[in-house]
Design a protein around this motif. Structure first.
Motif, PDB file in Angstrom:
ATOM      1  N   PHE A 147      -6.298  -7.569   9.574  1.00 54.24           N
ATOM      2  CA  PHE A 147      -7.559  -7.659   8.355  1.00 54.24           C
ATOM      3  C   PHE A 147      -7.392  -8.017   6.799  1.00 54.24           C
ATOM      4  N   TRP A 148      -6.731  -8.932   7.308  1.00 54.91           N
ATOM      5  CA  TRP A 148      -6.656  -9.697   5.643  1.00 54.91           C
ATOM      6  C   TRP A 148      -7.070 -11.255   6.636  1.00 54.91           C
ATOM      7  N   ASN A 195       2.042  -5.450   3.268  1.00 57.16           N
ATOM      8  CA  ASN A 195       0.490  -5.872   3.498  1.00 57.16           C
ATOM      9  C   ASN A 195      -0.135  -5.154   2.663  1.00 57.16           C
ATOM     10  N   PHE A 251      -5.536   5.217  -0.938  1.00 56.60           N
ATOM     11  CA  PHE A 251      -5.819   4.586   0.402  1.00 56.60           C
ATOM     12  C   PHE A 251      -5.747   5.280   1.831  1.00 56.60           C
ATOM     13  N   ASP A 309      -1.692   7.981   6.327  1.00 54.43           N
ATOM     14  CA  ASP A 309      -2.233   7.865   7.575  1.00 54.43           C
ATOM     15  C   ASP A 309      -2.587   8.705   8.407  1.00 54.43           C
ATOM     16  N   GLY A 345       4.534   1.420  10.634  1.00 56.14           N
ATOM     17  CA  GLY A 345       5.631   1.282   9.540  1.00 56.14           C
ATOM     18  C   GLY A 345       6.641   0.819  10.275  1.00 56.14           C
ATOM     19  N   SER A 388       0.866  -1.563   0.104  1.00 56.79           N
ATOM     20  CA  SER A 388      -0.451   0.194  -0.111  1.00 56.79           C
ATOM     21  C   SER A 388       0.901   1.567   0.164  1.00 56.79           C
ATOM     22  N   MET A 412      -1.984  -8.852   7.687  1.00 53.71           N
ATOM     23  CA  MET A 412      -2.310  -8.077   8.888  1.00 53.71           C
ATOM     24  C   MET A 412      -3.866  -9.420   9.229  1.00 53.71           C
ATOM     25  N   GLY A 452       7.537  -2.205  11.366  1.00 59.14           N
ATOM     26  CA  GLY A 452       7.119  -3.785  10.499  1.00 59.14           C
ATOM     27  C   GLY A 452       7.735  -3.755   8.958  1.00 59.14           C
ATOM     28  N   ASP A 453       6.650  -2.541   8.169  1.00 58.83           N
ATOM     29  CA  ASP A 453       7.499  -2.286   6.941  1.00 58.83           C
ATOM     30  C   ASP A 453       8.545  -1.375   6.817  1.00 58.83           C
ATOM     31  N   TRP A 481      -5.945   4.874   6.425  1.00 54.33           N
ATOM     32  CA  TRP A 481      -5.897   4.012   7.793  1.00 54.33           C
ATOM     33  C   TRP A 481      -5.863   5.007   8.742  1.00 54.33           C
ATOM     34  N   ALA A 510       0.029   5.334   0.849  1.00 53.52           N
ATOM     35  CA  ALA A 510      -1.601   5.645   1.912  1.00 53.52           C
ATOM     36  C   ALA A 510      -1.156   6.531   2.469  1.00 53.52           C
ATOM     37  N   GLY A 540       1.931   3.999   4.364  1.00 54.37           N
ATOM     38  CA  GLY A 540       1.215   2.580   3.302  1.00 54.37           C
ATOM     39  C   GLY A 540       2.798   1.413   3.673  1.00 54.37           C
TER      40      GLY A 540
HETATM   41  P1  AMP Z   1       3.213  -1.557  10.376  1.00 56.71           P
HETATM   42  O1  AMP Z   1       4.888  -1.807   9.351  1.00 56.71           O
HETATM   43  O2  AMP Z   1       2.631  -3.158  10.176  1.00 56.71           O
HETATM   44  O3  AMP Z   1       2.736  -0.387  11.372  1.00 56.71           O
HETATM   45  O4  AMP Z   1       2.533  -1.242   8.919  1.00 56.71           O
HETATM   46  C1  AMP Z   1       2.101   0.113   8.814  1.00 56.71           C
HETATM   47  C2  AMP Z   1       1.155   0.941   7.455  1.00 56.71           C
HETATM   48  O5  AMP Z   1       0.442  -0.251   7.193  1.00 56.71           O
HETATM   49  C3  AMP Z   1       0.996   1.652   7.591  1.00 56.71           C
HETATM   50  O6  AMP Z   1       1.139   2.774   7.095  1.00 56.71           O
HETATM   51  C4  AMP Z   1      -0.955   2.102   7.119  1.00 56.71           C
HETATM   52  O7  AMP Z   1      -1.334   2.695   6.156  1.00 56.71           O
HETATM   53  C5  AMP Z   1      -0.770   0.486   6.409  1.00 56.71           C
HETATM   54  N1  AMP Z   1      -1.710  -0.715   6.459  1.00 56.71           N
HETATM   55  C6  AMP Z   1      -2.504  -0.765   7.776  1.00 56.71           C
HETATM   56  N2  AMP Z   1      -3.745  -1.178   6.874  1.00 56.71           N
HETATM   57  C7  AMP Z   1      -3.820  -1.671   5.955  1.00 56.71           C
HETATM   58  C8  AMP Z   1      -3.994  -3.064   5.201  1.00 56.71           C
HETATM   59  N3  AMP Z   1      -5.090  -3.684   5.562  1.00 56.71           N
HETATM   60  N4  AMP Z   1      -3.791  -3.129   4.024  1.00 56.71           N
HETATM   61  C9  AMP Z   1      -2.639  -2.711   3.119  1.00 56.71           C
HETATM   62  N5  AMP Z   1      -1.846  -1.438   4.186  1.00 56.71           N
HETATM   63  C10 AMP Z   1      -2.440  -1.325   5.226  1.00 56.71           C
END
Ligand code: AMP
Length: 301
Positions: A149-150, A123, A79, A13, A232, A9, A147, A234-235, A81, A11, A28
């Motif tokens: 959600f999916w 994700n 998108f 946020d 972010g 994604s 995550m 995790g990403d 979030w 996004a 994203g």
């Molecule tokens: P994380 O690294 O796990 O903290 O991921 C955070 C990012 O995941 C945020 O910048 C969101 O925009 C994105 N995000 C949240 N929910 C979703 C989703 N259902 N699908 C794809 N991206 C997502």
């Protein structure tokens, strides 16, 4: 330099933590991932933004030489979030998810995207993740994230995608939810039974576990005095991990272990400020300094 393809994604946020908030800031999974990975290798991005996606956000990625040929712009809204964290920064509470332009997105990879050495399915809808896997010639390593959600919303598609990847990089809560297994060692074994050969379980401030080639490896998280926004993390971890592997051009156990530490290093920077703010101030020397600090931290006689 090996190249690295990512789908995920991009996004806007809206995030609230006990230390501040950001409204419609750049986020994203593919954004954080590609920014973090760009310090290690050439990254190519596949995603879709809406008509309202601010163009200056693209400049940030362009400055890092991220290939944006596969970033489409579609009619409609980007998108979005919305999430919130309490003092336990390990768990995000999702308040709202608006798929918007991702709801009808069907990626068509440019010709020069089709032979990546490394592929990361960040994700996003597992249907899209699979569409990307199907369009590339077999890379050295295909890894994915997902995550809650999916896991709850698209379970069947998710299992199909998991059946086609080499590695799953996932956080602890989601590993438990995915496998219905509270014990993380058993959860990792259950993941291996679904297809992947490698599993990385991210545990926020408690570090990251690698299950690979029949062995365990563990890296702590870097102890930080100030964490402003874990979004972010995790990403960015995945970006550091996959970027380091692509740079090494190898997936043997020693390279995987070093990649887990580079992942932890990149996550530790991402959480020091909101959105991509800390990453955009990051100098490559700081990555190596913190990597060395990690090494010192876990060495004892
Ligand atoms: P994380 O690294 O796990 O903290 O991921 C955070 C990012 O995941 C945020 O910048 C969101 O925009 C994105 N995000 C949240 N929910 C979703 C989703 N259902 N699908 C794809 N991206 C997502």
């Amino acid at each position: 330099m090996s190249d690295l393809l990512v789908v995920g994604s991009v996004a806007l946020d809206s995030v609230k933590t006990p230390f501040g908030q950001g409204t419609e800031v750049l986020g994203g999974s593919a954004t954080y991932f590609s920014y973090a990975a760009s310090f290690f290798t050439q990254v190519r991005l596949v995603a879709v933004g809406g008509e309202d996606f601010p163009v200056e956000h693209l400049d940030l990625l362009r400055e890092r030489q991220v290939d944006l040929t596969g970033l489409q712009r579609a009619q409609g809204r980007t998108f979005r979030w919305t999430g919130e964290y309490g003092y336990d920064l390990n768990e995000a509470k999702t308040l709202d998810t608006q798929l918007n332009v991702f709801a009808d997105f069907s990626p068509h990879l440019p010709e020069h995207y089709r032979r990546p050495n490394f592929l990361f399915l960040a994700n996003i809808d597992p249907r899209l993740q699979l569409e990307v896997v199907r369009q590339v010639e077999r890379p050295r390593l295909v890894a994915m994230d997902t995550m809650n959600f999916w896991i709850t919303g698209k379970r069947q598609a998710l299992e199909r995608t998991m059946g086609e990847v080499d590695a799953l990089i996932i956080n602890d809560g989601e590993a438990r939810q995915l496998t219905q297994e509270p014990n993380l060692v058993k959860a990792a074994e259950a993941v291996l039974a679904l297809g992947p050969k490698l599993v990385v379980i991210k545990r926020g401030e408690y570090g990251a576990l690698l299950f690979a080639y029949g062995n365990f490896f563990f890296a702590p998280a870097f102890p930080l005095a100030s964490v402003l926004d874990p979004t972010g993390a995790g990403d960015s971890f995945a970006g550091g991990f996959m970027g380091a592997l692509a740079r090494a051009g190898d997936i043997d156990e020693a390279s995987l272990r070093r990649a887990v530490v580079y992942g932890s290093v990149m996550a530790s920077f991402a959480v020091e400020d909101f959105s991509l703010r800390r990453l955009t101030r990051l100098r490559p020397e700081e990555i190596e300094e913190r990597y060395k600090a990690f090494q010192d931290m876990v060495t004892f006689a």
